[in-house]
Design an enzyme around this catalytic site. Sequence first.
Site, PDB file in Angstrom:
ATOM      1  N   HIS A  21       0.610  -1.184  -0.091  1.00 18.97           N
ATOM      2  CA  HIS A  21       0.068   0.135  -0.078  1.00 18.97           C
ATOM      3  C   HIS A  21       0.841   1.367  -0.079  1.00 18.97           C
ATOM      4  O   HIS A  21       1.874   1.335   0.617  1.00 18.97           O
ATOM      5  CB  HIS A  21      -0.955   0.208   1.194  1.00 18.97           C
ATOM      6  CG  HIS A  21      -0.209  -0.253   2.366  1.00 18.97           C
ATOM      7  ND1 HIS A  21       0.182  -1.374   2.876  1.00 18.97           N
ATOM      8  CD2 HIS A  21       0.098   0.660   3.397  1.00 18.97           C
ATOM      9  CE1 HIS A  21       0.589  -1.282   4.231  1.00 18.97           C
ATOM     10  NE2 HIS A  21       0.592  -0.115   4.544  1.00 18.97           N
ATOM     11  N   HIS A  55       0.823   5.176   1.099  1.00 18.99           N
ATOM     12  CA  HIS A  55      -0.124   6.253   1.717  1.00 18.99           C
ATOM     13  C   HIS A  55       0.057   7.548   0.821  1.00 18.99           C
ATOM     14  O   HIS A  55       1.194   7.842   0.483  1.00 18.99           O
ATOM     15  CB  HIS A  55       0.950   6.254   3.242  1.00 18.99           C
ATOM     16  CG  HIS A  55       0.776   5.240   4.043  1.00 18.99           C
ATOM     17  ND1 HIS A  55      -0.307   5.191   5.005  1.00 18.99           N
ATOM     18  CD2 HIS A  55       1.441   4.087   4.031  1.00 18.99           C
ATOM     19  CE1 HIS A  55      -0.065   4.173   5.872  1.00 18.99           C
ATOM     20  NE2 HIS A  55       1.086   3.302   5.113  1.00 18.99           N
TER      21      HIS A  55
HETATM   22  P1  AMP Z   1       1.644   0.463   7.367  1.00 18.16           P
HETATM   23  O1  AMP Z   1       2.013   0.718   8.856  1.00 18.16           O
HETATM   24  O2  AMP Z   1       2.334   1.176   6.092  1.00 18.16           O
HETATM   25  O3  AMP Z   1       1.562  -0.869   6.920  1.00 18.16           O
HETATM   26  O4  AMP Z   1       0.297   1.107   7.250  1.00 18.16           O
HETATM   27  C1  AMP Z   1      -0.925   0.210   7.407  1.00 18.16           C
HETATM   28  C2  AMP Z   1      -1.863   1.428   7.695  1.00 18.16           C
HETATM   29  O5  AMP Z   1      -3.235   0.512   7.500  1.00 18.16           O
HETATM   30  C3  AMP Z   1      -2.160   2.213   9.000  1.00 18.16           C
HETATM   31  O6  AMP Z   1      -1.980   3.453   8.617  1.00 18.16           O
HETATM   32  C4  AMP Z   1      -3.761   1.773   9.295  1.00 18.16           C
HETATM   33  O7  AMP Z   1      -4.234   2.932  10.042  1.00 18.16           O
HETATM   34  C5  AMP Z   1      -4.314   1.217   8.156  1.00 18.16           C
HETATM   35  N1  AMP Z   1      -5.480   0.261   8.286  1.00 18.16           N
HETATM   36  C6  AMP Z   1      -5.329  -0.884   8.862  1.00 18.16           C
HETATM   37  N2  AMP Z   1      -6.672  -1.259   8.788  1.00 18.16           N
HETATM   38  C7  AMP Z   1      -7.345  -0.729   8.132  1.00 18.16           C
HETATM   39  C8  AMP Z   1      -8.741  -0.600   7.792  1.00 18.16           C
HETATM   40  N3  AMP Z   1      -9.685  -1.557   7.887  1.00 18.16           N
HETATM   41  N4  AMP Z   1      -9.288   0.511   7.098  1.00 18.16           N
HETATM   42  C9  AMP Z   1      -8.643   1.361   6.812  1.00 18.16           C
HETATM   43  N5  AMP Z   1      -7.190   1.462   6.926  1.00 18.16           N
HETATM   44  C10 AMP Z   1      -6.826   0.585   7.786  1.00 18.16           C
END
Ligand code: AMP
Length: 141
Positions: free
Chosen positions: A99, A101
């Site tokens: 993903h 951001h």
């Molecule tokens: P990372 O630390 O780069 O792996 O980011 C993972 C991101 O996924 C975090 O910023 C979380 O807030 C986001 N996240 C986790 N679960 C969900 C969800 N159900 N819907 C939207 N975002 C999510």
Amino acid sequence: MSDCIFCKIINGEIPSAKVFENDDVLAFLDISQVTKGHTLVIPKIHKEDVFDLDTETAEKLFSVVPAISRALRSEFDLKGLNMINNNGSFAGQEVFHYHLHLVPRYDEKDGIQKKFISHQAEYTPDDLQQIASAINQAIQI
Ligand code: AMP
Ligand code: ZN
């Protein structure tokens, strides 16, 4: 992948606030909203991280990023936008489905800080050429 939270979002098993969708890519609001409009862009195919990402999937993913970024800019009064991608738990990755951001920036006190500590003094121009050459020779496209 059955136990992947983002695959579940793609499959509609978990709700999300969708920003954009096509056959290959989904963009939805990050639940944490580090800043207003904080969006995640993901491939619909399960790829763990950038090391796992194939060229075609990467092309499809990044092809929609400028349009989503411009939409964030036109919708919100942002002053800039950080694109952040964590790969591996050591680098802060928590969800192991690739993903990107997109984090709109509004002011100095918003929820994100950039802190790069330069080690420029420790590298000569020759060092940089050698490092670049080693990386270049390892690239397989
Ligand atoms: P990372 O630390 O780069 O792996 O980011 C993972 C991101 O996924 C975090 O910023 C979380 O807030 C986001 N996240 C986790 N679960 C969900 C969800 N159900 N819907 C939207 N975002 C999510
Ligand atoms: Zn997944």
